[in-house]
Design an enzyme around this catalytic site. Structure first.
Site, PDB file in Angstrom:
ATOM      1  N   HIS A 134     116.020  10.392  67.481  1.00 15.38           N
ATOM      2  CA  HIS A 134     115.000   9.451  67.005  1.00 15.38           C
ATOM      3  C   HIS A 134     115.219   9.242  65.504  1.00 15.38           C
ATOM      4  O   HIS A 134     115.782  10.114  64.819  1.00 15.38           O
ATOM      5  CB  HIS A 134     113.598  10.013  67.250  1.00 15.38           C
ATOM      6  CG  HIS A 134     113.177   9.996  68.691  1.00 15.38           C
ATOM      7  ND1 HIS A 134     111.870  10.154  69.095  1.00 15.38           N
ATOM      8  CD2 HIS A 134     113.915   9.816  69.821  1.00 15.38           C
ATOM      9  CE1 HIS A 134     111.808  10.088  70.415  1.00 15.38           C
ATOM     10  NE2 HIS A 134     113.026   9.890  70.880  1.00 15.38           N
TER      11      HIS A 134
ATOM     12  N   GLU B 209     113.360   9.442  62.901  1.00  6.85           N
ATOM     13  CA  GLU B 209     112.831  10.456  61.984  1.00  6.85           C
ATOM     14  C   GLU B 209     113.706  11.701  61.979  1.00  6.85           C
ATOM     15  O   GLU B 209     113.971  12.282  60.919  1.00  6.85           O
ATOM     16  CB  GLU B 209     111.398  10.838  62.390  1.00  6.85           C
ATOM     17  CG  GLU B 209     110.401   9.692  62.321  1.00  6.85           C
ATOM     18  CD  GLU B 209     110.270   8.908  63.630  1.00  6.85           C
ATOM     19  OE1 GLU B 209     111.262   8.797  64.390  1.00  6.85           O
ATOM     20  OE2 GLU B 209     109.164   8.396  63.892  1.00  6.85           O
TER      21      GLU B 209
ATOM     22  N   CYS C  25     106.520  10.027  67.204  1.00  8.73           N
ATOM     23  CA  CYS C  25     106.224  10.606  68.510  1.00  8.73           C
ATOM     24  C   CYS C  25     105.962  12.112  68.319  1.00  8.73           C
ATOM     25  O   CYS C  25     106.186  12.640  67.229  1.00  8.73           O
ATOM     26  CB  CYS C  25     107.400  10.372  69.459  1.00  8.73           C
ATOM     27  SG  CYS C  25     108.794  11.481  69.159  1.00  8.73           S
TER      28      CYS C  25
ATOM     29  N   CYS D 225     108.969  14.044  66.851  1.00  7.91           N
ATOM     30  CA  CYS D 225     109.236  13.751  65.444  1.00  7.91           C
ATOM     31  C   CYS D 225     108.123  14.282  64.545  1.00  7.91           C
ATOM     32  O   CYS D 225     108.392  14.784  63.454  1.00  7.91           O
ATOM     33  CB  CYS D 225     109.423  12.250  65.247  1.00  7.91           C
ATOM     34  SG  CYS D 225     110.931  11.651  66.037  1.00  7.91           S
TER      35      CYS D 225
HETATM   36 ZN   LIG Z   1     110.341  10.496  67.825  1.00  8.63          ZN
END
Ligand SMILES: [Zn+2]
Length: 150
Positions: A47, A49, A77, A80
């Site tokens: 992801h 991040e 999310c 993250c």
């Molecule tokens: Zn994430």
């Protein structure tokens, strides 16, 4: 935040991954960026991040982001958010919300919901095994001279 948004749009246009980007700033300067690379690297943890945190930590030669702020094109999310806490960033800014993400089929709200449930109440079957044997690592950690607290 505008750089995070710009990168998230660029990521869609070049087909590298999902519509997400993150920028990490320290002392007013961008020290790292990350874009979603899940599909292009076959890495479900890639992801934006997490990618940005990895890049920032590499650039700082540190496992912590003391004094750093992270700008996320979308609300992080649960994975993250956890990673940002572990990295000890000072502040999170985000653009779109998890509801906005759910509206384009990135539904992580169900993970937030699962976190609130007990092990036995979750959709993903979760079972504890061999606690006593697994505790040995903690016993050794307690007395390890190599221990680095973080
Ligand atoms: Zn994430």
């Amino acid at each position: 935040m505008r750089e995070a948004i710009r990168l998230s749009i660029e990521n869609v246009e070049n087909g590298k991954g999902g519509p997400f980007a993150a920028v990490i700033v320290k002392d007013g300067k961008i020290i790292a960026t990350g874009v979603n690379e899940v599909t292009s690297t076959n890495d479900p943890t890639a992801h934006a991040e997490v990618v940005a945190i990895r890049n920032a930590c590499k650039s700082l030669s540190s496992y912590q982001l003391d004094g750093c702020e992270i700008y996320c094109s979308c609300e992080p999310c649960p994975m993250c958010l956890g990673a940002i806490y572990w990295a000890r960033a000072a502040k999170i800014y985000f653009g779109t919300t998890k509801e906005d993400a759910a509206a384009v089929d990135f539904d992580d709200k169900f993970i937030y919901d699962e976190i609130d449930l007990s092990h036995t109440g979750r959709k993903l079957t979760t079972q504890q095994l061999l606690r006593e044997e697994a505790l040995v690592a903690f016993e050794k950690w307690k007395i390890s001279p190599l221990k680095m607290k973080y």
